[in-house]
Each structure stands twice: as C-alpha cells, then as structure tokens.
Design a protein around this motif. Structure first.
Motif, PDB file in Angstrom:
ATOM      1  N   ILE A  52       0.861  -1.181   0.000  1.00  0.00           N
ATOM      2  CA  ILE A  52       0.000   0.000   0.000  1.00  0.00           C
ATOM      3  C   ILE A  52       0.898   1.232   0.000  1.00  0.00           C
ATOM      4  O   ILE A  52       1.830   1.327   0.805  1.00  0.00           O
ATOM      5  N   LEU A 106     -16.377   5.161   2.642  1.00  0.00           N
ATOM      6  CA  LEU A 106     -15.457   4.041   2.485  1.00  0.00           C
ATOM      7  C   LEU A 106     -15.882   3.142   1.325  1.00  0.00           C
ATOM      8  O   LEU A 106     -15.057   2.712   0.533  1.00  0.00           O
ATOM      9  N   SER A 109     -19.230   6.796  -2.616  1.00  0.00           N
ATOM     10  CA  SER A 109     -18.782   8.176  -2.596  1.00  0.00           C
ATOM     11  C   SER A 109     -19.762   9.068  -1.835  1.00  0.00           C
ATOM     12  O   SER A 109     -20.975   8.973  -2.017  1.00  0.00           O
ATOM     13  N   ILE A 130     -11.477   9.079   7.232  1.00  0.00           N
ATOM     14  CA  ILE A 130     -11.210   8.392   5.964  1.00  0.00           C
ATOM     15  C   ILE A 130     -10.671   9.368   4.936  1.00  0.00           C
ATOM     16  O   ILE A 130      -9.737   9.054   4.190  1.00  0.00           O
ATOM     17  N   ARG A 131     -11.217  10.572   4.907  1.00  0.00           N
ATOM     18  CA  ARG A 131     -10.677  11.593   3.985  1.00  0.00           C
ATOM     19  C   ARG A 131      -9.222  11.910   4.313  1.00  0.00           C
ATOM     20  O   ARG A 131      -8.391  12.034   3.414  1.00  0.00           O
ATOM     21  N   MET A 133      -7.032   9.952   5.851  1.00  0.00           N
ATOM     22  CA  MET A 133      -6.193   8.806   5.507  1.00  0.00           C
ATOM     23  C   MET A 133      -5.938   8.738   3.999  1.00  0.00           C
ATOM     24  O   MET A 133      -4.802   8.515   3.569  1.00  0.00           O
ATOM     25  N   ARG A 134      -6.970   8.947   3.216  1.00  0.00           N
ATOM     26  CA  ARG A 134      -6.786   8.908   1.758  1.00  0.00           C
ATOM     27  C   ARG A 134      -5.888  10.035   1.288  1.00  0.00           C
ATOM     28  O   ARG A 134      -5.026   9.836   0.427  1.00  0.00           O
ATOM     29  N   MET A 135      -6.112  11.226   1.833  1.00  0.00           N
ATOM     30  CA  MET A 135      -5.324  12.379   1.386  1.00  0.00           C
ATOM     31  C   MET A 135      -3.849  12.224   1.752  1.00  0.00           C
ATOM     32  O   MET A 135      -2.972  12.510   0.945  1.00  0.00           O
ATOM     33  N   LEU A 137      -2.127   9.278   2.942  1.00  0.00           N
ATOM     34  CA  LEU A 137      -1.477   8.050   2.477  1.00  0.00           C
ATOM     35  C   LEU A 137      -1.363   7.970   0.966  1.00  0.00           C
ATOM     36  O   LEU A 137      -0.332   7.556   0.440  1.00  0.00           O
ATOM     37  N   LEU A 138      -2.398   8.337   0.255  1.00  0.00           N
ATOM     38  CA  LEU A 138      -2.397   8.145  -1.194  1.00  0.00           C
ATOM     39  C   LEU A 138      -1.909   9.353  -1.981  1.00  0.00           C
ATOM     40  O   LEU A 138      -1.293   9.206  -3.021  1.00  0.00           O
ATOM     41  N   LYS A 139      -2.206  10.565  -1.471  1.00  0.00           N
ATOM     42  CA  LYS A 139      -1.841  11.773  -2.215  1.00  0.00           C
ATOM     43  C   LYS A 139      -0.622  12.484  -1.651  1.00  0.00           C
ATOM     44  O   LYS A 139      -0.085  13.377  -2.288  1.00  0.00           O
TER      45      LYS A 139
END
Length: 172
Positions: A52, A106, A109, A130-131, A133-135, A137-139
């Motif tokens: 991940i 999760l 949308s 969740i927002r 974590m996504r922002m 970790l992923l961005k």
C-alpha cells in the motif's frame, strides 16, 4: 463503565478520591494506546504484504488517528454512561457503527449522496478520518491540506470528551 454498573463495582470507584475527568481519562487511555499500536501494526502489514502506498507523513497519520480515537472512545464511554446493561451498550454502539461506516465514504462516494445525507454526514467522524487517511497516504497531503477535516475532528473530540465527562455521575 456499564460492566462495572452490572457487577456492582461502580460504587467502589465512586468513593475513590479521583474526579470525573481522571476516571474517564483512566478508562480511555489504555484503549487509545492499544489502538495506536494496532494502527502501526496494520500499516506495517499493509506496506509489507500489499505494498500500500504511503506517500505522506506517518506522524500526520498518527496525529489524526489519535484525535479520531479520542472521538470514538469518548463516544463509546458516553454510550456506556447512558445505558444500563452491556447488551444495550453493544446494540447502540453497533447501530452507530454501521451507520458511520456506511455513510463514511469508504464503500460509496459521499459526493453521490443526496444533499440531506451529505448534511447529516457532517456528524460522522469516520468520514473525516477516511478523507484524512486517503489524502495523506495516497496523495501525500500535508497538514494544510487536511486542516479542515483535522479541526472538525478536534472539535468533535472536545465535544464528545466533554459530554462523556459531564454525563458520568459520580455520587459520593
């Protein structure tokens, strides 16, 4: 707390010289620490087994998770304060948990929800986490990017912790 009500040890706790805030903090702290260790374990497994991506700061993830955990654990203590049996506490917690998870974004949308659901979802702490974590970790987002969600969670944490302390009745 509700378990101690059921087995009768809450009266012994109530006659101790600690105040309500110390009691709630003592109930909350071990689970907060344990959950942060579980997060570290989960992130490690996610990186090693599933590769991940972790683009952002892990310190920011743990800071946000710490605030989120204060919200959720305080909410659990509040439920434990207002219920009379463990079964009631579990059913109420399960109800809120399912609603929070389904409306968090999760699985589906948040943007595709109707307007009334979006407004109601502002009360969902899991959506903010969740927002974040996504922002992060992923961005690879920084604190300035997640600050609206972080401060919303912080306000939520203060409110829930205050309500949990206020609702606990220490009769001496």
């Amino acid at each position: 707390i509700v378990r101690e009500k059921e087995i009768g040890t809450i009266e012994q706790i109530n006659v101790t010289p600690i105040n309500k805030l110390q009691f709630i903090a003592g109930k909350l702290t071990p689970f907060w620490i344990l959950a942060l260790f579980e997060l570290a374990f989960g992130l490690t497994l996610g990186k090693l087994l599933f590769n991940i991506p972790m683009e952002g700061s892990l310190w920011l993830i743990f800071l946000s998770a710490g605030v989120f955990l204060f919200v959720i654990l305080s909410f659990g203590l509040l439920i434990s304060n207002v219920t009379h049996t463990q079964q009631q506490a579990m059913l109420v917690s399960f109800f809120f948990m399912v609603v929070f998870i389904l409306m968090s974004g999760l699985f589906t949308s948040v943007e595709s929800m109707p307007d009334w659901a979006k407004q109601l979802n502002r009360l969902n702490p899991l959506m903010y986490f969740i927002r974040i974590m996504r922002m992060v970790l992923l961005k690879g987002s920084g604190f300035s990017d997640i600050s609206p969600q972080f401060f919303s969670l912080s306000v939520y944490a203060v409110v829930m912790l205050t309500m949990a302390v206020w609702r606990y009745r220490k009769v001496t």
